[in-house]
Enzyme design. Sequence first.
Site, mmCIF file in Angstrom:
data_model
loop_
_atom_site.group_PDB
_atom_site.id
_atom_site.type_symbol
_atom_site.label_atom_id
_atom_site.label_comp_id
_atom_site.label_asym_id
_atom_site.label_seq_id
_atom_site.Cartn_x
_atom_site.Cartn_y
_atom_site.Cartn_z
ATOM 1 N NE ARG A 20 46.286 -22.521 33.788
ATOM 2 C CZ ARG A 20 46.585 -23.112 34.881
ATOM 3 N NH1 ARG A 20 46.083 -23.375 36.021
ATOM 4 N NH2 ARG A 20 47.956 -23.335 34.731
ATOM 5 C CG ASP A 21 48.275 -20.566 37.681
ATOM 6 O OD1 ASP A 21 47.427 -21.210 38.241
ATOM 7 O OD2 ASP A 21 49.563 -20.529 37.831
ATOM 8 C CG HIS A 209 54.329 -22.663 36.695
ATOM 9 N ND1 HIS A 209 53.366 -22.437 35.851
ATOM 10 C CD2 HIS A 209 53.887 -22.237 37.961
ATOM 11 C CE1 HIS A 209 52.358 -21.938 36.505
ATOM 12 N NE2 HIS A 209 52.596 -21.599 37.734
ATOM 13 C CG HIS A 211 53.344 -20.305 42.430
ATOM 14 N ND1 HIS A 211 52.129 -20.972 43.183
ATOM 15 C CD2 HIS A 211 53.344 -20.459 41.315
ATOM 16 C CE1 HIS A 211 51.403 -21.111 42.090
ATOM 17 N NE2 HIS A 211 52.059 -21.057 40.829
ATOM 18 C CB CYS A 242 47.552 -23.404 43.542
ATOM 19 S SG CYS A 242 47.187 -25.229 43.515
ATOM 20 C CG ASN A 251 51.741 -17.757 38.854
ATOM 21 O OD1 ASN A 251 51.776 -19.153 39.018
ATOM 22 N ND2 ASN A 251 50.200 -17.662 38.546
#
Length: 301
Positions: A20-21, A209, A211, A242, A251
């Site tokens: 997903r991300d 989470h 980055h 993002c 990430n």
Amino acid sequence: MPYPLEGLPQQVTIYEVGPRDGLQNESAVVPVEVKTEFIDRLADAGHKVIEATSFVHPKWVPQLADADELMSGLRRRPGVRYPVLVPNPRGLDRALALDVDEIAIFASATETFAAKNLNRSLESQFEMFEPVVARALDHGVRVRAYVSMCFGDPWEGPTPIPQVVAVGERLLGLGCYELSLGDTIGVGTPGHVTALIRAFRSPERLAVHFHDTYGQALGNTLAALTAGVTTVDASTGGIGGCPYAESATGNLATEDLVWMLRGLGIDTGLDLGKLVATSTWLAGLLGRPSPSRVVQALSKG
């Protein structure tokens, strides 16, 4: 041979966000067949939680426009969770129609990002979340919450810790089982991470989470584990970012995280060799090398 450190958990859950991300920030649209195989490979590598996709409007994230098709055709393995991101009531309708049993919502810790990402104010974002969470819980669906820009915002600068805590505690109060603290643009440092986690009442309900924009993701993760966090978001191969914040880079790579945790004697249940093979396979399809240092090192033999 592992060399444990005092004060760290014996086991860590890696919440895999690559499908997903990771894929939502790719310039090319990945075919649904590739996404399905990617998710299946991740489960085969030992992942117990894989965020599969997002039920956001295709206009905003065209890379995930096939969410319904993906979830309809996905082979869901027993013991593996496949949460999906849900931005609003319409997204929840789509998720419920496909018998999804876990969702995630995403909030902002800053006023500007709430406006840019959600078209809401910092306060009015909760008017959208409250009915979504309540209805999901009524249907027996677990809800996780993300909070973006927890350490800094490209428009507002450093994010005040009390502001992050106020947003996060409110989301937990709605009934979310877990709160993921996002360093969306990667500006956090270990001391900042420690201070933020200690400001919350229940660190055991937090996830992180990170980055890796400034190379701080692993150091920040170690600080979070020391402060009591046992769930870490990561993306196989380090893909992602993002789409609403240009300064956000990839990430934290799952392989880099597993390498560090394995060296500390912390169990993740993941097969590093299978993860590296999956990232190498995916990098070939994306037409660029994986940014993960561990993938780069091990794929070269």
